[in-house]
Motif scaffolding. Structure first.
Motif, PDB file in Angstrom:
ATOM      1  N   SER A  57      42.314  31.575  41.305  1.00 18.27           N
ATOM      2  CA  SER A  57      41.586  32.513  42.155  1.00 18.27           C
ATOM      3  C   SER A  57      40.422  31.827  42.864  1.00 18.27           C
ATOM      4  O   SER A  57      40.151  32.081  44.042  1.00 18.27           O
ATOM      5  N   ASP A  58      39.717  30.945  42.151  1.00 19.98           N
ATOM      6  CA  ASP A  58      38.632  30.169  42.776  1.00 19.98           C
ATOM      7  C   ASP A  58      39.137  29.435  44.012  1.00 19.98           C
ATOM      8  O   ASP A  58      38.512  29.466  45.079  1.00 19.98           O
ATOM      9  N   GLY A  59      40.265  28.767  43.849  1.00 22.41           N
ATOM     10  CA  GLY A  59      40.802  27.982  44.950  1.00 22.41           C
ATOM     11  C   GLY A  59      41.248  28.826  46.115  1.00 22.41           C
ATOM     12  O   GLY A  59      41.007  28.481  47.284  1.00 22.41           O
ATOM     13  N   PHE A  60      41.889  29.949  45.837  1.00 28.92           N
ATOM     14  CA  PHE A  60      42.370  30.810  46.916  1.00 28.92           C
ATOM     15  C   PHE A  60      41.198  31.423  47.683  1.00 28.92           C
ATOM     16  O   PHE A  60      41.233  31.526  48.914  1.00 28.92           O
ATOM     17  N   LEU A  61      40.175  31.842  46.959  1.00 28.08           N
ATOM     18  CA  LEU A  61      38.980  32.397  47.596  1.00 28.08           C
ATOM     19  C   LEU A  61      38.369  31.390  48.571  1.00 28.08           C
ATOM     20  O   LEU A  61      38.017  31.735  49.712  1.00 28.08           O
ATOM     21  N   LYS A  62      38.238  30.149  48.150  1.00 30.00           N
ATOM     22  CA  LYS A  62      37.642  29.120  49.003  1.00 30.00           C
ATOM     23  C   LYS A  62      38.464  28.888  50.265  1.00 30.00           C
ATOM     24  O   LYS A  62      37.918  28.739  51.362  1.00 30.00           O
ATOM     25  N   GLN A  63      39.790  28.860  50.111  1.00 25.41           N
ATOM     26  CA  GLN A  63      40.640  28.609  51.272  1.00 25.41           C
ATOM     27  C   GLN A  63      40.534  29.735  52.302  1.00 25.41           C
ATOM     28  O   GLN A  63      40.466  29.481  53.510  1.00 25.41           O
ATOM     29  N   VAL A  64      40.523  30.967  51.824  1.00 23.49           N
ATOM     30  CA  VAL A  64      40.490  32.115  52.733  1.00 23.49           C
ATOM     31  C   VAL A  64      39.132  32.227  53.414  1.00 23.49           C
ATOM     32  O   VAL A  64      39.043  32.410  54.647  1.00 23.49           O
ATOM     33  N   THR A  65      38.066  32.121  52.652  1.00 23.50           N
ATOM     34  CA  THR A  65      36.733  32.276  53.240  1.00 23.50           C
ATOM     35  C   THR A  65      36.374  31.114  54.160  1.00 23.50           C
ATOM     36  O   THR A  65      35.578  31.272  55.094  1.00 23.50           O
ATOM     37  N   ALA A  66      36.969  29.940  53.933  1.00 27.40           N
ATOM     38  CA  ALA A  66      36.730  28.809  54.831  1.00 27.40           C
ATOM     39  C   ALA A  66      37.243  29.093  56.242  1.00 27.40           C
ATOM     40  O   ALA A  66      36.777  28.487  57.212  1.00 27.40           O
ATOM     41  N   LYS A  67      38.190  30.018  56.366  1.00 23.45           N
ATOM     42  CA  LYS A  67      38.722  30.413  57.673  1.00 23.45           C
ATOM     43  C   LYS A  67      37.911  31.548  58.307  1.00 23.45           C
ATOM     44  O   LYS A  67      38.225  31.993  59.414  1.00 23.45           O
ATOM     45  N   GLY A  68      36.889  32.038  57.585  1.00 23.77           N
ATOM     46  CA  GLY A  68      36.088  33.138  58.106  1.00 23.77           C
ATOM     47  C   GLY A  68      36.618  34.502  57.721  1.00 23.77           C
ATOM     48  O   GLY A  68      36.042  35.532  58.097  1.00 23.77           O
ATOM     49  N   ALA A  69      37.721  34.538  56.957  1.00 24.45           N
ATOM     50  CA  ALA A  69      38.282  35.803  56.485  1.00 24.45           C
ATOM     51  C   ALA A  69      37.648  36.174  55.149  1.00 24.45           C
ATOM     52  O   ALA A  69      36.902  35.391  54.561  1.00 24.45           O
ATOM     53  N   ARG A  70      37.950  37.372  54.673  1.00 17.96           N
ATOM     54  CA  ARG A  70      37.422  37.827  53.387  1.00 17.96           C
ATOM     55  C   ARG A  70      38.550  37.939  52.367  1.00 17.96           C
ATOM     56  O   ARG A  70      39.714  38.073  52.740  1.00 17.96           O
ATOM     57  N   TYR A  71      38.162  37.898  51.076  1.00 22.54           N
ATOM     58  CA  TYR A  71      39.145  37.811  49.997  1.00 22.54           C
ATOM     59  C   TYR A  71      38.791  38.800  48.898  1.00 22.54           C
ATOM     60  O   TYR A  71      37.635  38.872  48.453  1.00 22.54           O
ATOM     61  N   LEU A  72      39.791  39.558  48.449  1.00 18.98           N
ATOM     62  CA  LEU A  72      39.620  40.467  47.317  1.00 18.98           C
ATOM     63  C   LEU A  72      40.701  40.178  46.293  1.00 18.98           C
ATOM     64  O   LEU A  72      41.892  40.193  46.620  1.00 18.98           O
ATOM     65  N   GLU A  73      40.274  39.915  45.067  1.00 16.51           N
ATOM     66  CA  GLU A  73      41.242  39.782  43.978  1.00 16.51           C
ATOM     67  C   GLU A  73      41.605  41.178  43.520  1.00 16.51           C
ATOM     68  O   GLU A  73      40.726  41.997  43.219  1.00 16.51           O
ATOM     69  N   ALA A  74      42.904  41.491  43.468  1.00 13.68           N
ATOM     70  CA  ALA A  74      43.326  42.865  43.183  1.00 13.68           C
ATOM     71  C   ALA A  74      44.597  42.916  42.351  1.00 13.68           C
ATOM     72  O   ALA A  74      45.603  43.509  42.765  1.00 13.68           O
ATOM     73  N   PRO A  75      44.593  42.316  41.154  1.00 11.15           N
ATOM     74  CA  PRO A  75      45.749  42.507  40.271  1.00 11.15           C
ATOM     75  C   PRO A  75      45.847  43.970  39.855  1.00 11.15           C
ATOM     76  O   PRO A  75      44.919  44.752  40.097  1.00 11.15           O
ATOM     77  N   PHE A  76      46.948  44.321  39.224  1.00 13.38           N
ATOM     78  CA  PHE A  76      47.200  45.739  38.961  1.00 13.38           C
ATOM     79  C   PHE A  76      47.960  45.914  37.663  1.00 13.38           C
ATOM     80  O   PHE A  76      48.517  44.959  37.115  1.00 13.38           O
ATOM     81  N   THR A  77      47.992  47.122  37.185  1.00 10.33           N
ATOM     82  CA  THR A  77      48.860  47.482  36.074  1.00 10.33           C
ATOM     83  C   THR A  77      49.691  48.691  36.495  1.00 10.33           C
ATOM     84  O   THR A  77      49.259  49.495  37.324  1.00 10.33           O
ATOM     85  N   GLY A  78      50.877  48.785  35.903  1.00  9.99           N
ATOM     86  CA  GLY A  78      51.796  49.854  36.285  1.00  9.99           C
ATOM     87  C   GLY A  78      53.105  49.251  36.748  1.00  9.99           C
ATOM     88  O   GLY A  78      53.118  48.394  37.642  1.00  9.99           O
ATOM     89  N   SER A  79      54.199  49.668  36.138  1.00 10.39           N
ATOM     90  CA  SER A  79      55.515  49.133  36.485  1.00 10.39           C
ATOM     91  C   SER A  79      56.118  49.935  37.635  1.00 10.39           C
ATOM     92  O   SER A  79      55.438  50.721  38.298  1.00 10.39           O
TER      93      SER A  79
END
Length: 279
Positions: free
Chosen positions: A93-115
């Motif tokens: 998640s650290d790495g993905f956040l850095k890649q997205v925000t480096a482009k000027g976009a925003r990032y939300l981690e949003a895992p979920f539960t429920g089948s």
């Protein structure tokens, strides 16, 4: 209302995409295995990111998320948001956040539960990790496919609570399978077992969800063995969690179930490794 694109049309992603389409906010979808008949299908993942305000990623594991980001990063920039809903670990998640925000976009981690049944009934539960203002901004959109949205804290904390929930569920499933097998071998009927457990303190939502599958020996996937095994491997590699006895045990049980040929079945197939079920 913002528009959204979904990348990953598996058991859950496909249901979410159809719900977004019904709400009139779906801008595009893409899946590694082509599904051109799907509403708003795009030929490339990058086209989804170009068309949508928000890109929701729901794929198998961190390497799959990285492959998606490699494809869509050129289309990201200010005004774009990535909602990462795959089950991953904090380091990824650290790495993905850095890649997205480096482009000027925003990032939300949003895992979920429920089948799958929960997704179909719009009862998914999201664990959100990121800026509170971004969580509030995306509330109306995520509410279209979910019942509850918890703001857990940071992006890393959101990944941790998801893995913690799956650890609890996996251990419960193994215990339920062993308890049922124990009762069956004593000649206790399934009807009696499940009637009694519903009055016992150990009754749970998992019991209600998996009772029909266990009684019918229906192992069609709501959440597969291979995906639960992947999650337990991620949990085992998390700093400070390398020597947890039940985590080690359930990872071993899931690995054995997958090796026995049941990787694509529902993780209730853990009961298969307990031997013949006397009915």
């Amino acid at each position: 209302m913002k528009t959204i694109g979904v990348i990953g049309l598996g058991i859950i992603g496909g249901v979410w995409a159809k719900n977004y389409e019904a709400a009139g906010v779906l801008a595009g979808v893409w899946n590694r295995t082509a599904q051109p008949e799907f509403p708003k299908w795009k030929r490339e993942a990058r086209e989804v990111a170009s068309a949508a305000d928000v890109v929701q990623i729901v794929v198998a594991d961190p390497p799959a998320v990285q492959s998606v980001l490699d494809a869509i990063l050129p289309a990201l920039g200010p005004g774009k948001i990535v909602v990462q809903s795959s089950t991953i670990d904090g380091e990824s998640s650290d790495g993905f956040l850095k890649q997205v925000t480096a482009k000027g976009a925003r990032y939300l981690e949003a895992p979920f539960t429920g089948s799958k049944p929960a997704a179909e009934q719009k009862k998914t539960i999201f664990f959100l990790g990121g800026d509170a203002a971004l969580v509030a901004e995306l509330e109306p959109l995520l509410a279209l496919v979910s019942e509850t949205r918890f703001h857990i804290g940071t992006h890393r904390q959101a990944t941790a609570i998801k893995l913690a929930m799956n650890l609890n569920i996996a251990v419960q499933m193994q215990g339920l399978g062993e308890a049922l097998t124990f009762a069956r071998r004593a000649g206790v009927s399934d009807e009696t077992f499940f009637t009694v457990i519903k009055k016992n303190v150990s009754n749970s939502g998992l019991v209600a969800l998996k009772e029909p599958k266990l009684r019918a020996e229906d192992f069609s996937p709501q959440f597969s063995v291979k995906h639960m095994l992947k999650d337990m491997r991620l949990a085992s590699r998390t700093t400070g969690c390398e020597e947890m006895p039940m985590l080690d045990t359930i990872r071993g049980c899931l690995h054995a179930t997958a090796q026995a040929g049941y990787a694509d079945e529902d993780f209730s197939a853990l009961i298969r490794l307990l031997g013949p079920q006397e009915r």
